[in-house]
Scaffold this motif. Structure first.
Motif, PDB file in Angstrom:
ATOM      1  N   PRO A 278       0.828  -1.220   0.000  1.00 49.32           N
ATOM      2  CA  PRO A 278       0.000   0.000   0.000  1.00 49.32           C
ATOM      3  C   PRO A 278       0.857   1.263   0.000  1.00 49.32           C
ATOM      4  O   PRO A 278       1.850   1.371   0.720  1.00 49.32           O
ATOM      5  CB  PRO A 278      -0.815  -0.129   1.293  1.00 49.32           C
ATOM      6  N   GLY A 279       0.465   2.214  -0.825  1.00 50.09           N
ATOM      7  CA  GLY A 279       1.209   3.466  -0.930  1.00 50.09           C
ATOM      8  C   GLY A 279       2.254   3.473  -2.025  1.00 50.09           C
ATOM      9  O   GLY A 279       2.984   4.473  -2.161  1.00 50.09           O
ATOM     10  N   SER A 280       2.354   2.396  -2.826  1.00 49.91           N
ATOM     11  CA  SER A 280       3.362   2.365  -3.895  1.00 49.91           C
ATOM     12  C   SER A 280       3.051   3.369  -4.995  1.00 49.91           C
ATOM     13  O   SER A 280       3.954   3.981  -5.572  1.00 49.91           O
ATOM     14  CB  SER A 280       3.460   0.949  -4.485  1.00 49.91           C
ATOM     15  N   PHE A 306      -7.600   8.956  -9.170  1.00 53.25           N
ATOM     16  CA  PHE A 306      -8.596   8.092  -8.519  1.00 53.25           C
ATOM     17  C   PHE A 306      -8.816   8.598  -7.097  1.00 53.25           C
ATOM     18  O   PHE A 306      -7.848   8.828  -6.348  1.00 53.25           O
ATOM     19  CB  PHE A 306      -8.108   6.644  -8.484  1.00 53.25           C
ATOM     20  N   VAL A 307     -10.073   8.749  -6.717  1.00 55.94           N
ATOM     21  CA  VAL A 307     -10.425   9.264  -5.395  1.00 55.94           C
ATOM     22  C   VAL A 307     -11.186   8.169  -4.653  1.00 55.94           C
ATOM     23  O   VAL A 307     -12.184   7.629  -5.158  1.00 55.94           O
ATOM     24  CB  VAL A 307     -11.300  10.538  -5.501  1.00 55.94           C
ATOM     25  N   GLY A 308     -10.716   7.843  -3.426  1.00 56.50           N
ATOM     26  CA  GLY A 308     -11.392   6.817  -2.640  1.00 56.50           C
ATOM     27  C   GLY A 308     -10.627   6.484  -1.376  1.00 56.50           C
ATOM     28  O   GLY A 308      -9.656   7.165  -1.005  1.00 56.50           O
ATOM     29  N   TYR A 309     -11.078   5.441  -0.685  1.00 52.26           N
ATOM     30  CA  TYR A 309     -10.427   5.005   0.558  1.00 52.26           C
ATOM     31  C   TYR A 309      -9.031   4.474   0.243  1.00 52.26           C
ATOM     32  O   TYR A 309      -8.860   3.584  -0.599  1.00 52.26           O
ATOM     33  CB  TYR A 309     -11.228   3.893   1.229  1.00 52.26           C
ATOM     34  N   ALA A 310      -8.050   4.960   0.954  1.00 55.64           N
ATOM     35  CA  ALA A 310      -6.677   4.461   0.798  1.00 55.64           C
ATOM     36  C   ALA A 310      -5.826   5.089   1.881  1.00 55.64           C
ATOM     37  O   ALA A 310      -6.255   6.015   2.580  1.00 55.64           O
ATOM     38  CB  ALA A 310      -6.116   4.788  -0.585  1.00 55.64           C
ATOM     39  N   ASP A 319     -12.541  -0.696   3.003  1.00 57.10           N
ATOM     40  CA  ASP A 319     -12.447  -1.032   1.582  1.00 57.10           C
ATOM     41  C   ASP A 319     -11.115  -1.732   1.301  1.00 57.10           C
ATOM     42  O   ASP A 319     -10.438  -1.433   0.317  1.00 57.10           O
ATOM     43  CB  ASP A 319     -12.568   0.247   0.736  1.00 57.10           C
ATOM     44  N   GLY A 320     -10.726  -2.666   2.182  1.00 56.72           N
ATOM     45  CA  GLY A 320      -9.461  -3.360   2.016  1.00 56.72           C
ATOM     46  C   GLY A 320      -9.657  -4.749   1.425  1.00 56.72           C
ATOM     47  O   GLY A 320     -10.673  -5.409   1.664  1.00 56.72           O
ATOM     48  N   PHE A 321      -8.663  -5.187   0.653  1.00 51.09           N
ATOM     49  CA  PHE A 321      -8.706  -6.494   0.010  1.00 51.09           C
ATOM     50  C   PHE A 321      -7.374  -7.206   0.257  1.00 51.09           C
ATOM     51  O   PHE A 321      -6.303  -6.600   0.140  1.00 51.09           O
ATOM     52  CB  PHE A 321      -8.962  -6.368  -1.494  1.00 51.09           C
ATOM     53  N   TYR A 322      -7.494  -8.477   0.557  1.00 50.17           N
ATOM     54  CA  TYR A 322      -6.307  -9.285   0.829  1.00 50.17           C
ATOM     55  C   TYR A 322      -5.581  -9.585  -0.478  1.00 50.17           C
ATOM     56  O   TYR A 322      -6.169 -10.131  -1.418  1.00 50.17           O
ATOM     57  CB  TYR A 322      -6.711 -10.580   1.520  1.00 50.17           C
ATOM     58  N   THR A 323      -4.310  -9.217  -0.548  1.00 47.74           N
ATOM     59  CA  THR A 323      -3.494  -9.445  -1.729  1.00 47.74           C
ATOM     60  C   THR A 323      -2.140 -10.010  -1.307  1.00 47.74           C
ATOM     61  O   THR A 323      -1.881 -10.237  -0.123  1.00 47.74           O
ATOM     62  CB  THR A 323      -3.280  -8.137  -2.523  1.00 47.74           C
ATOM     63  N   THR A 326      -0.398  -7.757   1.261  1.00 52.31           N
ATOM     64  CA  THR A 326      -1.001  -7.455   2.552  1.00 52.31           C
ATOM     65  C   THR A 326       0.078  -7.452   3.631  1.00 52.31           C
ATOM     66  O   THR A 326       0.889  -8.374   3.724  1.00 52.31           O
ATOM     67  CB  THR A 326      -2.084  -8.481   2.890  1.00 52.31           C
ATOM     68  N   GLN A 327       0.097  -6.420   4.450  1.00 54.21           N
ATOM     69  CA  GLN A 327       1.164  -6.233   5.427  1.00 54.21           C
ATOM     70  C   GLN A 327       0.960  -7.103   6.665  1.00 54.21           C
ATOM     71  O   GLN A 327      -0.139  -7.621   6.929  1.00 54.21           O
ATOM     72  CB  GLN A 327       1.230  -4.760   5.838  1.00 54.21           C
ATOM     73  N   GLU A 328       2.033  -7.270   7.418  1.00 54.46           N
ATOM     74  CA  GLU A 328       1.962  -8.076   8.638  1.00 54.46           C
ATOM     75  C   GLU A 328       1.044  -7.461   9.684  1.00 54.46           C
ATOM     76  O   GLU A 328       0.496  -8.172  10.525  1.00 54.46           O
ATOM     77  CB  GLU A 328       3.366  -8.257   9.215  1.00 54.46           C
ATOM     78  N   ASN A 329       0.895  -6.142   9.648  1.00 52.57           N
ATOM     79  CA  ASN A 329      -0.013  -5.490  10.603  1.00 52.57           C
ATOM     80  C   ASN A 329      -1.465  -5.538  10.156  1.00 52.57           C
ATOM     81  O   ASN A 329      -2.328  -4.944  10.790  1.00 52.57           O
ATOM     82  CB  ASN A 329       0.418  -4.041  10.830  1.00 52.57           C
ATOM     83  N   GLY A 330      -1.742  -6.241   9.040  1.00 54.79           N
ATOM     84  CA  GLY A 330      -3.111  -6.398   8.572  1.00 54.79           C
ATOM     85  C   GLY A 330      -3.561  -5.369   7.563  1.00 54.79           C
ATOM     86  O   GLY A 330      -4.710  -5.404   7.116  1.00 54.79           O
ATOM     87  N   LEU A 331      -2.693  -4.439   7.177  1.00 55.05           N
ATOM     88  CA  LEU A 331      -3.075  -3.404   6.224  1.00 55.05           C
ATOM     89  C   LEU A 331      -3.158  -4.005   4.821  1.00 55.05           C
ATOM     90  O   LEU A 331      -2.191  -4.595   4.317  1.00 55.05           O
ATOM     91  CB  LEU A 331      -2.059  -2.258   6.245  1.00 55.05           C
ATOM     92  N   ASP A 332      -4.328  -3.861   4.184  1.00 61.52           N
ATOM     93  CA  ASP A 332      -4.562  -4.397   2.852  1.00 61.52           C
ATOM     94  C   ASP A 332      -4.502  -3.282   1.820  1.00 61.52           C
ATOM     95  O   ASP A 332      -4.544  -2.084   2.146  1.00 61.52           O
ATOM     96  CB  ASP A 332      -5.935  -5.063   2.773  1.00 61.52           C
ATOM     97  N   LEU A 333      -4.415  -3.703   0.574  1.00 64.03           N
ATOM     98  CA  LEU A 333      -4.606  -2.750  -0.517  1.00 64.03           C
ATOM     99  C   LEU A 333      -6.085  -2.393  -0.599  1.00 64.03           C
ATOM    100  O   LEU A 333      -6.950  -3.264  -0.535  1.00 64.03           O
ATOM    101  CB  LEU A 333      -4.148  -3.356  -1.839  1.00 64.03           C
ATOM    102  N   SER A 334      -6.369  -1.118  -0.745  1.00 63.21           N
ATOM    103  CA  SER A 334      -7.758  -0.680  -0.817  1.00 63.21           C
ATOM    104  C   SER A 334      -8.286  -0.861  -2.234  1.00 63.21           C
ATOM    105  O   SER A 334      -7.524  -1.091  -3.192  1.00 63.21           O
ATOM    106  CB  SER A 334      -7.866   0.785  -0.400  1.00 63.21           C
TER     107      SER A 334
END
Length: 623
Positions: A278-280, A306-310, A319-323, A326-334
């Protein structure tokens, strides 16, 4: 390399290849390859620079707090979104894709203001909701897709409406849809690319008219539907762009137009080529854009926004999706990050390209045969090392094609399944062949050597040949008289049959008692544990002819009876292979020696077994 070995290797290679193909096309294997194989390739590659044509305006957990609003975005004043669109329009943004579903009406004045701003911008895409329903029709279940547009006033002002649906199965998101609704409705990333490359459709219309494929009065929506339904036309236009591109368009426009045509002729469910965690992709917070000085808005010029949750701070992950990232702290790509990634993939033609079924079968066949032949003809530790090197080289090739050419080759089945199976089966085959060869050698040399000597020779030839032993036993040397005269009167084939029969008659009674017949090896004759009655039994077999002073063996050569006790016969033809000698009283043991060859043997020696406690000289008589 024998023909039999070559055929067996080809058969084993075919078996490994068929197993790899069967496993690859079995249910669930594609999930392994995707989760493990593709996931590892992404992890090895890490961050991949995204294109500069896309920017994300993120709404995260800090946005509501800084703006003094609640966390439910649909409840925010629509005037904020209007201000955001105005700022992006002032910055010269190419396309604005709002990944916010405006389902419920808000304050009428603010809704109208937002609609006016959207209409004035002329480049705003709004996300729509694609509702799927299952309707029973007799014995069948029909799946119906229904597009639910946002608020009517906003829908009428928007440049376009587009859904963005992500699959729920499997759990890990790795693909997206370019078209929905019976493959006719562009998704949000596809619609953004279409408006970014050819907003009015003039370039595509001109290409079709120039090629004589469509009349000039065709509506733009019908043109794109036609391209989607007839992919041959799209491929033809792609060839025209490559061979004879229009002179009035720039290289940047040509690249965008090529990407657009590739979208319409390509796969409708491609694989995502993620750029990293996330954030790339360049991300600007929503509240920061509202407060940014106008001079700092140049980064949005000509870009698709693009405007939205992130963002990195999303406490509720709405609005997160497992990819794979996905980070170890649980942060997903939105969802908006995945939409921006999909758009960037389409624009740069960077969607992953897996092998077609036919190419996959060919790859598994070639790899299966190659790894089997390597293990079969490079046995032992060297074969294992070369096999591991070959597997490593294959993995490096897969990674290079993935990182540089976005080509996804499978590695889980070849490396994790085919390679171990080929190694195990090849080693098993080698062991079986060695065991058969050893048994054949044991059977062949068993006529001349004891089994323990054969085993020592098979295990360590040098050590076995350097060993010498003394043994108690009875040794009998025999010679075929008048062999030369007999041989001259027989044909070679007849003589061969005669000698083989003669050997069989000699060796069979000897071998039946566990003795052996040394022909040219410096090894112990026989290990004896005989008692005194064994010695007397051997002496009774020796009789002296009345008319001569020679001693003869008192048993016809042609007899099939076994020799008493354990004995060893040596048959020498034309020259002496071995001659026995007996030690003095100091050793009292019979030992074989190797004198120089002579033309004919004229004496035989019989060493009788005895007990080491008896001070008795072994007998050796001239025949």
């Amino acid at each position: 390399m024998t023909k039999r070995r070559g055929l067996s290797s080809l058969g084993l290679g075919l078996l490994i290849s068929i197993l790899g193909i069967a496993i690859s096309f079995s249910p669930g294997t594609s999930d392994w390859e995707e989760a493990i194989g593709l996931g590892l390739l992404f992890k090895i590659r890490g961050h991949h620079p995204p294109p500069q044509d896309v920017v994300i305006v993120s709404i995260n957990g800090e946005t509501a707090a800084q703006l003094g609003l609640g966390e439910e975005i649909p409840d925010w004043p629509r005037s904020l979104h209007a201000d955001l669109i105005n700022r992006l329009t002032e910055a010269g943004a190419g396309v604005i894709a709002m990944d916010i579903f405006f389902k419920k009406p808000g304050i009428p004045e603010m809704d109208n203001r937002l609609a006016d701003v959207i209409d004035h911008a002329g480049n705003v895409l709004l996300v729509a909701y694609l509702q799927q329903q299952a309707v029973e029709s007799g014995v069948e279940i029909l799946h119906i897709e229904k597009l639910l547009p946002p608020l009517e006033t906003l829908s009428e002002s928007a440049t376009g409406l587009a859904p963005f649906v992500l699959p729920k199965i499997p759990v890990r998101v790795s693909r997206f849809w370019t078209f929905n609704g019976n493959d006719e409705m562009p998704s949000l990333p596809s619609a953004a690319l279409q408006h970014h490359a050819d907003p009015e459709g003039h370039l595509v219309r001109k290409l079709l008219i120039t090629a004589g494929l469509l009349p000039s009065d065709t509506d733009i929506d019908d043109i794109f539907k036609y391209l989607r339904s007839d992919q041959k036309t799209g491929n033809h236009l792609l060839k025209l762009l490559q061979t004879d591109p229009p002179t009035e368009i720039t290289s940047s426009q040509l690249q965008k137009l090529t990407a657009l045509l590739q979208l319409y002729v390509g796969d409708s469910h491609p694989y995502l080529n993620f750029y990293g965690p996330p954030g790339s992709i360049l991300t600007v917070p929503y509240q920061a854009l509202l407060t940014t000085d106008p001079g700092g808005l140049h980064r949005f010029e000509g870009k698709v926004v693009f405007v939205g949750y992130a963002g990195a701070y999303q406490p509720r992950q709405k609005d997160g999706f497992y990819t794979v990232f996905t980070q170890e702290n649980g942060l997903d790509l939105s969802g908006v990050e995945i939409a921006a990634t999909a758009f960037a993939n389409l624009l740069q033609k960077e969607t992953l390209s897996p092998l077609s079924p036919s190419n996959l079968i060919l790859l598994l066949l070639v790899y299966g045969f190659a790894i089997v032949l390597l293990f079969r003809y490079m046995s032992g530790l060297m074969g294992i090392l070369l096999g591991l090197c070959a597997a490593t080289l294959y993995l490096l090739l897969v990674y290079r094609l993935f990182a540089q050419y976005n080509l996804w080759l499978p590695w889980f089945v070849p490396l994790a399944l085919q390679t171990p199976l080929a190694l195990i089966l090849s080693l098993t085959w080698h062991y079986r062949q060695m065991r058969i060869s050893r048994e054949q050698l044991r059977e062949l040399f068993g006529y001349y050597l004891p089994n323990d000597v054969i085993d020592r020779l098979a295990q360590d030839k040098d050590q076995a040949m350097q060993q010498s032993e003394a043994a108690f036993g009875v040794c009998l040397a025999s010679d075929a008289q008048q062999y030369t005269k007999l041989a001259e009167t027989l044909e070679p084939q007849t003589l061969q049959v005669f000698l083989n029969r003669y050997y069989e008659i000699l060796f069979t009674p000897v071998r039946s008692r566990g003795a052996w017949c040394p022909m040219s090896w410096e090894t112990p004759c026989w290990r004896s544990g005989h008692r005194q009655h064994r010695i007397r039994a051997w002496r009774k077999r020796l009789v002296k002819q009345p008319s001569t002073s020679t001693w003869h063996w008192n048993m016809p050569i042609s007899s099939r009876n076994s020799l008493p006790g354990s004995a060893c016969m040596q048959v020498s033809w034309s020259w002496v292979m071995w001659a026995p000698s007996i030690t003095s009283n100091t050793g009292q043991r019979g030992i074989w020696s190797t004198p120089p060859p002579v033309s004919r043997i004229s004496t035989n020696c019989l060493a009788l077994p005895y007990s080491p406690r008896e001070r008795r000289q072994p007998a050796c008589r001239a025949l």
